[in-house]
Write a protein that holds these residues in place. Structure first.
Motif, PDB file in Angstrom:
ATOM      1  N   ALA A  75       0.898   4.484  15.298  1.00 45.30           N
ATOM      2  CA  ALA A  75       1.167   3.555  16.398  1.00 45.30           C
ATOM      3  C   ALA A  75       1.002   2.134  15.877  1.00 45.30           C
ATOM      4  O   ALA A  75      -0.012   1.805  15.247  1.00 45.30           O
ATOM      5  N   TYR A  76       1.985   1.289  16.140  1.00 43.06           N
ATOM      6  CA  TYR A  76       1.912  -0.102  15.707  1.00 43.06           C
ATOM      7  C   TYR A  76       1.279  -0.949  16.809  1.00 43.06           C
ATOM      8  O   TYR A  76       1.561  -0.770  17.994  1.00 43.06           O
ATOM      9  N   LEU A  77       0.431  -1.863  16.388  1.00 43.14           N
ATOM     10  CA  LEU A  77      -0.304  -2.673  17.360  1.00 43.14           C
ATOM     11  C   LEU A  77       0.618  -3.538  18.206  1.00 43.14           C
ATOM     12  O   LEU A  77       0.272  -3.870  19.348  1.00 43.14           O
ATOM     13  N   ASP A  78       1.783  -3.909  17.685  1.00 46.80           N
ATOM     14  CA  ASP A  78       2.681  -4.751  18.486  1.00 46.80           C
ATOM     15  C   ASP A  78       3.283  -3.987  19.660  1.00 46.80           C
ATOM     16  O   ASP A  78       3.876  -4.583  20.549  1.00 46.80           O
ATOM     17  N   ALA A  79       3.102  -2.642  19.684  1.00 42.75           N
ATOM     18  CA  ALA A  79       3.635  -1.840  20.787  1.00 42.75           C
ATOM     19  C   ALA A  79       2.534  -1.353  21.723  1.00 42.75           C
ATOM     20  O   ALA A  79       2.845  -0.682  22.718  1.00 42.75           O
ATOM     21  N   LEU A  80       1.286  -1.675  21.451  1.00 47.98           N
ATOM     22  CA  LEU A  80       0.168  -1.215  22.274  1.00 47.98           C
ATOM     23  C   LEU A  80      -0.366  -2.355  23.133  1.00 47.98           C
ATOM     24  O   LEU A  80      -0.391  -3.517  22.699  1.00 47.98           O
ATOM     25  N   ARG A 101       8.889  -9.672   9.388  1.00 47.53           N
ATOM     26  CA  ARG A 101       9.707  -8.919  10.347  1.00 47.53           C
ATOM     27  C   ARG A 101       9.151  -7.542  10.703  1.00 47.53           C
ATOM     28  O   ARG A 101       9.555  -6.963  11.709  1.00 47.53           O
ATOM     29  N   SER A 102       8.273  -7.006   9.889  1.00 54.79           N
ATOM     30  CA  SER A 102       7.834  -5.625  10.084  1.00 54.79           C
ATOM     31  C   SER A 102       6.628  -5.554  11.026  1.00 54.79           C
ATOM     32  O   SER A 102       5.485  -5.719  10.617  1.00 54.79           O
ATOM     33  N   HIS A 103       6.918  -5.336  12.310  1.00 54.88           N
ATOM     34  CA  HIS A 103       5.880  -5.158  13.346  1.00 54.88           C
ATOM     35  C   HIS A 103       4.791  -6.234  13.264  1.00 54.88           C
ATOM     36  O   HIS A 103       3.608  -5.926  13.133  1.00 54.88           O
ATOM     37  N   PRO A 104       5.159  -7.504  13.368  1.00 51.17           N
ATOM     38  CA  PRO A 104       4.141  -8.550  13.247  1.00 51.17           C
ATOM     39  C   PRO A 104       3.361  -8.762  14.540  1.00 51.17           C
ATOM     40  O   PRO A 104       3.887  -8.591  15.647  1.00 51.17           O
ATOM     41  N   ILE A 105       2.101  -9.106  14.399  1.00 47.49           N
ATOM     42  CA  ILE A 105       1.302  -9.645  15.498  1.00 47.49           C
ATOM     43  C   ILE A 105       0.669 -10.941  14.993  1.00 47.49           C
ATOM     44  O   ILE A 105       0.372 -11.072  13.801  1.00 47.49           O
ATOM     45  N   HIS A 133      -4.516  -0.023   9.286  1.00 47.19           N
ATOM     46  CA  HIS A 133      -3.979  -0.658   8.087  1.00 47.19           C
ATOM     47  C   HIS A 133      -3.075  -1.812   8.490  1.00 47.19           C
ATOM     48  O   HIS A 133      -2.381  -1.736   9.510  1.00 47.19           O
ATOM     49  N   ALA A 134      -3.079  -2.860   7.686  1.00 48.28           N
ATOM     50  CA  ALA A 134      -2.195  -4.006   7.936  1.00 48.28           C
ATOM     51  C   ALA A 134      -2.164  -4.894   6.701  1.00 48.28           C
ATOM     52  O   ALA A 134      -3.009  -4.763   5.790  1.00 48.28           O
ATOM     53  N   ASP A 135      -1.185  -5.799   6.671  1.00 51.25           N
ATOM     54  CA  ASP A 135      -1.126  -6.856   5.667  1.00 51.25           C
ATOM     55  C   ASP A 135      -1.433  -8.176   6.357  1.00 51.25           C
ATOM     56  O   ASP A 135      -0.802  -8.518   7.368  1.00 51.25           O
ATOM     57  N   THR A 210       1.224  -8.006   9.508  1.00 49.98           N
ATOM     58  CA  THR A 210       2.446  -7.213   9.500  1.00 49.98           C
ATOM     59  C   THR A 210       2.118  -5.748   9.195  1.00 49.98           C
ATOM     60  O   THR A 210       1.105  -5.459   8.554  1.00 49.98           O
ATOM     61  N   ASP A 211       2.987  -4.871   9.659  1.00 48.83           N
ATOM     62  CA  ASP A 211       2.747  -3.422   9.509  1.00 48.83           C
ATOM     63  C   ASP A 211       1.376  -3.035  10.020  1.00 48.83           C
ATOM     64  O   ASP A 211       0.739  -2.120   9.484  1.00 48.83           O
TER      65      ASP A 211
END
Length: 218
Positions: A75-80, A101-105, A133-135, A210-211
């Motif tokens: 689950a990506y945090l940008d969708a929760l 661009r990859s699921h950024p918050i 996990h994230a960058d 990201t991610d």
């Protein structure tokens, strides 16, 4: 002229008559038994011998009882939804760059004034996730702050009997600089919440992750 009385009938005639009558009665009884309808079976008997009928298709078994299953995919945090705190908009200047661009918050840096030394954002986990996990990609719009230091700390919250959460630091990233990136990971097994704590050397910047994703339990 005297008349002679008739002689009595022999006994065999009487026996023959009785036999004939008995035979007739037997035939009548047999015919009635053949033509008389049998009594219909009782409802209970019908249930015992009647096979269930179907209207087609494949029979299905009822779903087993149980609780809500845990998520089966990352689950990506940008969708929760966020439980506490708030996210910022990804700055327009970097929004369309490939690295972001990859699921950024985005989390805005604190003002560093008294009472605002850190920015915190919290997500509800309900013990459905075991890893984060994230960058980390810090961003400052001002050219003179490209060497600014930022700290990102991942805190796992565990609900206590008194309904309060006990927080434990499970991961951090303190080396990422503007213009670059560095990974962050955290063990969230048994966690009810995830809180990201953001600290910045200077105000006015952002920490972009990201991610940013959660690994489900099981």
């Amino acid at each position: 002229m005297s008349s002679t009385p008739p002689a009595p009938r022999p006994k065999r005639d009487m026996v023959a008559l009785i036999s004939t009558v008995a035979a007739v009665v037997g035939v009548v009884v047999a015919v009635l038994a053949w033509r008389w309808p049998e009594a219909p079976p009782s409802e209970q008997d019908q249930k015992a011998v009647t096979a269930p009928t179907t209207t087609g298709g494949t029979a299905t078994s009822p779903a087993p009882a149980g609780g809500t299953p845990a998520p089966s995919a990352a689950a990506y945090l940008d969708a929760l939804p966020v439980k506490g705190g708030s996210l910022a908009e990804v700055p327009r200047k970097i929004r369309d760059q490939a690295d972001y661009r990859s699921h950024p918050i985005a989390v805005a840096c604190p003002s560093n004034q008294i009472g605002d030394k850190a920015t915190e954002v919290t997500w509800q986990l309900d013990r459905n996730y075991v890893e984060f996990h994230a960058d980390v990609r810090p961003y400052y719009p001002a050219a003179g702050e490209q060497r600014a230091v930022t700290y990102v700390t991942a805190l796992k919250g565990v609900r206590q009997r008194d309904t309060t959460d006990k927080f434990e630091e499970m991961g951090s990233q303190k080396t990422a600089r503007p213009g670059g990136s560095a990974p962050i990971s955290a063990d969230l097994d048994g966690g009810d919440t995830l809180t990201l704590k953001i600290e910045c050397q200077y105000p006015g910047g952002f920490v972009i992750l990201t991610d940013a994703r959660l690994v489900p339990a099981g």
